[in-house]
Design a protein around this motif. Structure first.
Motif, mmCIF file in Angstrom:
data_model
loop_
_atom_site.group_PDB
_atom_site.id
_atom_site.type_symbol
_atom_site.label_atom_id
_atom_site.label_comp_id
_atom_site.label_asym_id
_atom_site.label_seq_id
_atom_site.Cartn_x
_atom_site.Cartn_y
_atom_site.Cartn_z
ATOM 1 N N UNK A 47 0.849 -1.208 0.000
ATOM 2 C CA UNK A 47 0.000 0.000 0.000
ATOM 3 C C UNK A 47 0.876 1.247 0.000
ATOM 4 N N UNK A 48 0.552 2.196 -0.861
ATOM 5 C CA UNK A 48 1.387 3.389 -0.991
ATOM 6 C C UNK A 48 1.176 4.324 0.196
ATOM 7 N N UNK A 49 2.221 5.081 0.478
ATOM 8 C CA UNK A 49 2.144 6.047 1.561
ATOM 9 C C UNK A 49 1.644 7.387 1.073
ATOM 10 N N UNK A 50 2.485 8.098 0.317
ATOM 11 C CA UNK A 50 2.148 9.425 -0.191
ATOM 12 C C UNK A 50 2.495 9.480 -1.676
ATOM 13 N N UNK A 51 1.675 8.859 -2.533
ATOM 14 C CA UNK A 51 2.007 8.774 -3.957
ATOM 15 C C UNK A 51 1.914 10.122 -4.652
ATOM 16 N N UNK A 52 2.903 10.483 -5.474
ATOM 17 C CA UNK A 52 2.909 11.804 -6.115
ATOM 18 C C UNK A 52 1.793 11.993 -7.130
ATOM 19 N N UNK A 61 -6.662 6.924 5.424
ATOM 20 C CA UNK A 61 -5.439 6.802 6.228
ATOM 21 C C UNK A 61 -4.657 5.546 5.827
ATOM 22 N N UNK A 62 -3.341 5.682 5.685
ATOM 23 C CA UNK A 62 -2.499 4.603 5.182
ATOM 24 C C UNK A 62 -2.613 3.335 6.027
ATOM 25 N N UNK A 63 -2.671 3.489 7.347
ATOM 26 C CA UNK A 63 -2.760 2.316 8.211
ATOM 27 C C UNK A 63 -4.055 1.545 7.982
ATOM 28 N N UNK A 64 -5.118 2.242 7.632
ATOM 29 C CA UNK A 64 -6.391 1.569 7.352
ATOM 30 C C UNK A 64 -6.337 0.855 6.005
ATOM 31 N N UNK A 65 -5.704 1.464 5.020
ATOM 32 C CA UNK A 65 -5.548 0.797 3.722
ATOM 33 C C UNK A 65 -4.660 -0.435 3.857
ATOM 34 N N UNK A 66 -3.641 -0.340 4.715
ATOM 35 C CA UNK A 66 -2.778 -1.491 4.991
ATOM 36 C C UNK A 66 -3.592 -2.600 5.661
ATOM 37 N N UNK A 67 -4.407 -2.258 6.649
ATOM 38 C CA UNK A 67 -5.214 -3.250 7.366
ATOM 39 C C UNK A 67 -6.183 -3.953 6.421
ATOM 40 N N UNK A 68 -6.794 -3.201 5.506
ATOM 41 C CA UNK A 68 -7.697 -3.811 4.534
ATOM 42 C C UNK A 68 -6.953 -4.778 3.618
ATOM 43 N N UNK A 69 -5.739 -4.412 3.220
ATOM 44 C CA UNK A 69 -4.954 -5.276 2.343
ATOM 45 C C UNK A 69 -4.581 -6.573 3.056
ATOM 46 N N UNK A 70 -4.183 -6.473 4.315
ATOM 47 C CA UNK A 70 -3.874 -7.663 5.109
ATOM 48 C C UNK A 70 -5.090 -8.586 5.174
ATOM 49 N N UNK A 78 0.440 -17.452 -0.975
ATOM 50 C CA UNK A 78 1.453 -16.869 -1.853
ATOM 51 C C UNK A 78 1.463 -15.338 -1.786
ATOM 52 N N UNK A 79 0.537 -14.760 -1.039
ATOM 53 C CA UNK A 79 0.424 -13.305 -0.943
ATOM 54 C C UNK A 79 0.954 -12.824 0.404
ATOM 55 N N UNK A 80 1.659 -11.685 0.379
ATOM 56 C CA UNK A 80 2.127 -11.015 1.588
ATOM 57 C C UNK A 80 1.848 -9.522 1.452
ATOM 58 N N UNK A 81 1.946 -8.810 2.567
ATOM 59 C CA UNK A 81 1.769 -7.354 2.560
ATOM 60 C C UNK A 81 2.962 -6.711 3.255
ATOM 61 N N UNK A 82 3.450 -5.620 2.702
ATOM 62 C CA UNK A 82 4.555 -4.871 3.302
ATOM 63 C C UNK A 82 4.097 -3.449 3.615
ATOM 64 N N UNK A 83 4.604 -2.921 4.722
ATOM 65 C CA UNK A 83 4.264 -1.540 5.113
ATOM 66 C C UNK A 83 5.410 -0.566 4.849
ATOM 67 N N UNK A 84 6.354 -0.940 3.989
ATOM 68 C CA UNK A 84 7.562 -0.118 3.829
ATOM 69 C C UNK A 84 7.281 1.275 3.273
ATOM 70 N N UNK A 85 6.175 1.448 2.546
ATOM 71 C CA UNK A 85 5.897 2.772 1.978
ATOM 72 C C UNK A 85 5.096 3.661 2.915
ATOM 73 N N UNK A 86 4.256 3.075 3.748
ATOM 74 C CA UNK A 86 3.342 3.930 4.521
ATOM 75 C C UNK A 86 4.060 4.686 5.640
ATOM 76 N N UNK A 87 5.262 4.251 6.009
ATOM 77 C CA UNK A 87 6.014 4.963 7.047
ATOM 78 C C UNK A 87 7.171 5.772 6.475
ATOM 79 N N UNK A 88 7.254 5.853 5.149
ATOM 80 C CA UNK A 88 8.327 6.626 4.519
ATOM 81 C C UNK A 88 7.919 8.092 4.442
ATOM 82 N N UNK A 89 8.834 8.979 4.769
ATOM 83 C CA UNK A 89 8.556 10.417 4.705
ATOM 84 C C UNK A 89 8.575 10.892 3.252
#
Length: 203
Positions: A47-52, A61-70, A78-89
């Motif tokens: 899930x993207x954090x702040x896409x240009x 809110x990014x955390x809610x989009x992450x929770x929905x994806x999970x 075979x599916x995983x979710x990463x939060x690496x973008x939602x906490x990037x400044x």
């Protein structure tokens, strides 16, 4: 050993980024089709954090989009979710995500980015596009019936210009969009059978 030969000797992980606002069956079908057709060991949803490219509207809110994806992928091993973008400044760019993932996996896997066909037609406008196209593999997903003539021409140009590793993958004709789902929610209309039941309940 050239790039393509080296990639054949590494496991392939597909990366599916997006706002997922909300995630729906179209996203899931595309990811599963790419995984199967291109023989990927797993698909990582990011899930993207702040896409240009989404500055014209307010995102959930990014955390809610992450929770929905999970919740949406929990039944697919075979599916995983990463939060690496939602906490990037700052803005989240594909190249930054690629660099972070490549470092995390110590360059031991081939990373394949899943994108829509129309988005790939505009890929040369992306942040540091030349470096991205020289280093990353892409799968452009289309629906059956999509006119692929422009896409095939573009892929040939990108392969000739950058040595890009690019694929076209047809996915089931699920005409579903997050925009339509959000509009249905605003109108109080049903979103059943457009999203997994867990996402319907979360919303």
């Amino acid at each position: 050993m050239d790039r393509k030969q080296a990639e054949k000797e590494r496991p392939r992980y597909a990366i599916m980024g997006g706002t997922f606002d909300p995630i729906h069956f179209g996203h899931l079908a595309a990811a599963e089709t790419v995984r199967e057709v291109l023989q990927c060991e797993k698909v990582i949803f990011i899930p993207s954090g702040n896409p240009p490219h989404k500055t014209n509207r307010v995102l959930t809110q990014a955390q809610r989009r992450y929770a929905m994806t999970v919740a949406a992928i929990e039944n697919n091993p075979y599916f995983e979710v990463s939060d690496i973008e939602i906490y990037r400044n700052g803005y989240t760019y594909t190249l930054d995500t690629f660099n972070e993932l490549e470092a995390y996996f110590e360059n031991k896997v081939e990373l394949l980015f899943i994108t829509g066909a129309d988005a790939l037609l505009e890929v040369e406008t992306w942040y540091k596009a030349e470096e991205l196209l020289k280093r990353c593999s892409f799968a452009a997903v289309t629906r059956p019936g999509y006119d692929k003539s422009k896409l095939e021409q573009k892929l040939h140009e990108l392969q000739s210009k950058y040595g890009s590793s690019l694929f076209i993958v047809d996915v089931p004709g699920l005409n579903i969009s997050s925009t339509d789902i959000r509009d249905r929610i605003k109108r109080g209309s049903s979103i059943k059978y457009l999203v997994p039941e867990s996402i319907e309940q979360y919303i």
